[in-house]
Scaffold this active site. Sequence first.
Site, mmCIF file in Angstrom:
data_model
loop_
_atom_site.group_PDB
_atom_site.id
_atom_site.type_symbol
_atom_site.label_atom_id
_atom_site.label_comp_id
_atom_site.label_asym_id
_atom_site.label_seq_id
_atom_site.Cartn_x
_atom_site.Cartn_y
_atom_site.Cartn_z
ATOM 1 C CB SER A 1 3.088 -0.728 4.855
ATOM 2 O OG SER A 1 1.756 -1.123 4.868
ATOM 3 C CG ASP B 1 -0.955 3.657 9.764
ATOM 4 O OD1 ASP B 1 -1.853 3.341 8.970
ATOM 5 O OD2 ASP B 1 0.227 3.294 9.652
ATOM 6 C CG HIS C 1 0.171 3.540 6.153
ATOM 7 N ND1 HIS C 1 0.608 2.643 7.090
ATOM 8 C CD2 HIS C 1 0.294 2.899 4.956
ATOM 9 C CE1 HIS C 1 0.980 1.515 6.506
ATOM 10 N NE2 HIS C 1 0.803 1.641 5.203
#
Length: 282
Positions: free
Chosen positions: A148, A224, A257
């Site tokens: 991320s 995600d 995620h």
Amino acid sequence: MSIENISNNKAFGGWNKQYTHRSNTLNCDMRFAIFLPPQINTGTKVPALYWLSGLTCTDENFMQKSGAQRIAAELGIAIIAPDTSPRGDDVANDASYDLGQGAGFYVNASQAPWNRHFHMYDYIVNELPELIEQHFPISDQRAISGHSMGGHGALTIAMKNPKRYSSMSAFSPICNPINCPWGQKAFSAYLGADKDAWKEYDSCELMQSATKFIPALVDQGNDDQFLSEQLKPHLLAAAATDKSYPLQLNYHDGYDHSYYFIASFIEQHLRFHTKHFAANNH
Ligand SMILES: N[C@@H](CCC(=O)N[C@@H](CS)C(=O)NCC(=O)O)C(=O)O
């Protein structure tokens, strides 16, 4: 530069450890985690994977949740997991989770109040590897990966320093921070209004202007929750196609995620980096 050991846990024949140290770059005390594989006992230096975590993380999230130690022990790779920002009571902060402590975005801040401590780019590129290579039997064969915000950090740092890393990878990276809410908020605060300065830390922009290529692997979950608004991997894919950049981008149905996704595919990333450490030795 001295470091202080604060924890030791044996894992898969190697050691998971945490250290604190004074950082001159960040102007505060910092903590990092390191996994030392059993091969450090053979007297040869082992290569290193630097792992950069995402928003709200510390040095602990990856080490506790990814399960990477089993394969790192097999392959003989050290893993270094730094914190995601400078820390401390006298370090600037913000009430939101996506700015300030825990959200350093791996840039060198130029704007007050952030510019006193927020130099995560210099810390990851220079100070931390110098410290690691001074104190541990770890070579200067480096790979870099992250998740991320840390995926953004890994890709931008590697593309800005292609001689320092033999390969780069990311899970669910923020690919085009200059065009997403997380990136725009952080870059406005840390870098100011001049959007040309932002491009220095944008993976799509850096890929478009790259002259030296290093092998890249990106994995992305299709479920995600941040995919379309924040991450935008299709824009990185477009830049790679445009430049014939050696990027392998894999999408995975059903994955989100979280660290459950990272744990599912970290083995492939460690084997990918090992292949390129070996290729660089020839
Ligand atoms: N807290 C934020 C998201 C923060 C988040 O998802 N952080 C990711 C990196 S971007 C993470 O790794 N969190 C820590 C963890 O899962 O251990 C929200 O709920 O919207």
